[in-house]
Design a protein around this motif. Structure first.
Motif, PDB file in Angstrom:
ATOM      1  N   ARG A  88     -78.712  11.508 -22.063  1.00 44.26           N
ATOM      2  CA  ARG A  88     -79.713  10.444 -21.976  1.00 44.26           C
ATOM      3  C   ARG A  88     -80.939  10.898 -21.178  1.00 44.26           C
ATOM      4  O   ARG A  88     -82.088  10.713 -21.587  1.00 44.26           O
ATOM      5  N   ASP A  92     -84.849  11.736 -22.436  1.00 42.52           N
ATOM      6  CA  ASP A  92     -86.012  11.049 -21.859  1.00 42.52           C
ATOM      7  C   ASP A  92     -87.159  12.025 -21.586  1.00 42.52           C
ATOM      8  O   ASP A  92     -88.318  11.614 -21.516  1.00 42.52           O
ATOM      9  N   THR A  95     -88.506  12.405 -25.327  1.00 45.44           N
ATOM     10  CA  THR A  95     -88.749  11.115 -25.989  1.00 45.44           C
ATOM     11  C   THR A  95     -88.980  11.205 -27.502  1.00 45.44           C
ATOM     12  O   THR A  95     -90.106  11.016 -27.972  1.00 45.44           O
ATOM     13  N   ALA A  97     -89.571  10.142 -31.078  1.00 45.66           N
ATOM     14  CA  ALA A  97     -90.139   8.883 -31.603  1.00 45.66           C
ATOM     15  C   ALA A  97     -89.709   8.700 -33.062  1.00 45.66           C
ATOM     16  O   ALA A  97     -89.339   9.670 -33.727  1.00 45.66           O
ATOM     17  N   PRO A  98     -89.791   7.443 -33.559  1.00 50.22           N
ATOM     18  CA  PRO A  98     -89.428   7.208 -34.953  1.00 50.22           C
ATOM     19  C   PRO A  98     -90.210   8.133 -35.882  1.00 50.22           C
ATOM     20  O   PRO A  98     -91.420   8.305 -35.708  1.00 50.22           O
ATOM     21  N   ALA A 119     -80.206  10.135 -29.892  1.00 50.36           N
ATOM     22  CA  ALA A 119     -81.524  10.429 -30.474  1.00 50.36           C
ATOM     23  C   ALA A 119     -81.702   9.720 -31.814  1.00 50.36           C
ATOM     24  O   ALA A 119     -82.789   9.248 -32.137  1.00 50.36           O
ATOM     25  N   ARG A 121     -80.698   6.870 -32.549  1.00 46.03           N
ATOM     26  CA  ARG A 121     -81.034   5.477 -32.273  1.00 46.03           C
ATOM     27  C   ARG A 121     -82.536   5.282 -32.065  1.00 46.03           C
ATOM     28  O   ARG A 121     -83.052   4.178 -32.184  1.00 46.03           O
ATOM     29  N   SER A 122     -83.230   6.367 -31.704  1.00 43.43           N
ATOM     30  CA  SER A 122     -84.673   6.252 -31.472  1.00 43.43           C
ATOM     31  C   SER A 122     -85.447   6.231 -32.792  1.00 43.43           C
ATOM     32  O   SER A 122     -86.659   6.046 -32.801  1.00 43.43           O
TER      33      SER A 122
END
Ligand SMILES: NC(=O)c1ccc[n+]([C@@H]2O[C@H](COP(=O)([O-])OP(=O)(O)OC[C@H]3O[C@@H](n4cnc5c(N)ncnc54)[C@H](OP(=O)(O)O)[C@@H]3O)[C@@H](O)[C@H]2O)c1
Length: 252
Positions: A88, A92, A95, A97-98, A119, A121-122
């Motif tokens: 996690r 971070d 990060t 992104a979609p 990842a 889930r992001s």
């Protein structure tokens, strides 16, 4: 982490107790948040604090504890704290992104297998590098798209971010300006500007978030083997040999 600390010539001074992960039942509490009988998990930063968790009874600051996932037996929940927080916190740093494309190396390992799931889930597309052909199916099942055991099969310059858990440095796969985070002991690649190394931190609130995902059925914890503490030699040998399909748990 534990076998490396054991084998490390610069490790903490003796006497020391190994162990970053804890899953157990409270036998005595000095704070209202926890009572005898509560099922709890925790991560302890053993190297810096000297507070190891491989013991029948562990005196741990209450601030490290989180309620254990309700849907997992404690022997499985024990595999979550260190690997989950590491995954996690390192994610971070990059990060995802979609719509972005992330590569996780060592994707069938303790940290990597959780990182792939987190990842995803992001909304990013997550690809995976594994060490053996037998692990390809594992990484796919966790949600990875392209999965390979050969660095040469990775698309060149395709990744917005790389999370290296396996000392692979697949720098050529990173897009120009891409983000790179490593959790390994190796020096960072000099040719990747902004490459970062992440050191896991104790974070009970972050751990509680991971527990919620486990209980919602959205995060799977993989345990490859269980050993009684009397068999700790064998547990270390097994893990050092590699290829274990998940974390190795010691039972006290
Ligand atoms: N910085 C921190 O805060 C932090 C925290 C936790 C862990 N760590 C470190 O992070 C690393 C990963 O930890 P972990 O608990 O996830 O270990 P792990 O469970 O052993 O996972 C490592 C994975 O990488 C795979 N692998 C090894 N060489 C590979 C290669 N050349 N290509 C692709 N995959 C490869 C391994 O496969 P095989 O099993 O088949 O070899 C294994 O599946 C370790 O070095 C650990 O010490 C750092």
């Amino acid at each position: 982490m534990d076998w490396k600390t054991r084998a490390w010539d610069r490790g903490p001074a003796f006497p020391m107790t190994l162990g970053w992960d804890l899953a157990g039942v409270v036998v005595r509490s000095t704070v209202p948040a926890f009572a005898a009988g509560d099922r709890v998990i925790a991560m302890s930063g053993q190297i810096s604090t000297g507070l190891g968790t491989w013991a029948d009874l562990v005196a741990v600051p209450a601030g490290l504890l989180t309620a254990a996932p309700a849907r997992l037996p404690l022997v499985q929940a024990a595999a979550l704290p260190l690997a989950g927080l590491t995954a996690r916190q390192a994610l971070d740093r990059v990060t995802p992104a979609p719509g972005e494309r992330l590569l996780v190396t060592g994707a069938a390992g303790g940290v990597g297998s959780l990182a792939v799931q987190l990842a995803r889930r992001s909304g990013a597309r997550v690809d995976a590098l594994v060490s053996r052909i037998a692990q390809v199916a594992v990484a796919r099942e966790l949600g990875a798209s392209l999965v390979t055991d050969r660095v040469a099969d990775l698309p060149v310059g395709a990744y917005d971010a790389v999370f290296d858990t396996a000392s692979v440095h697949p720098g050529a796969a990173l897009a120009p300006g891409g983000r790179y985070v490593s959790i390994t002991d190796d020096p960072l690649p000099a040719d990747i500007p902004g490459a970062a190394k992440n050191q896991v931190r104790e974070d009970a609130a972050g751990l509680a978030d991971l527990v919620a995902l486990v209980d919602a059925g959205e995060l799977r914890v993989r345990v490859g083997a269980w050993h009684a503490v009397e068999d700790v030699h064998r547990a270390h040998e097994l893990f050092e040999a590699g290829g274990v399909p998940g974390k190795v748990v010691l039972i006290f």
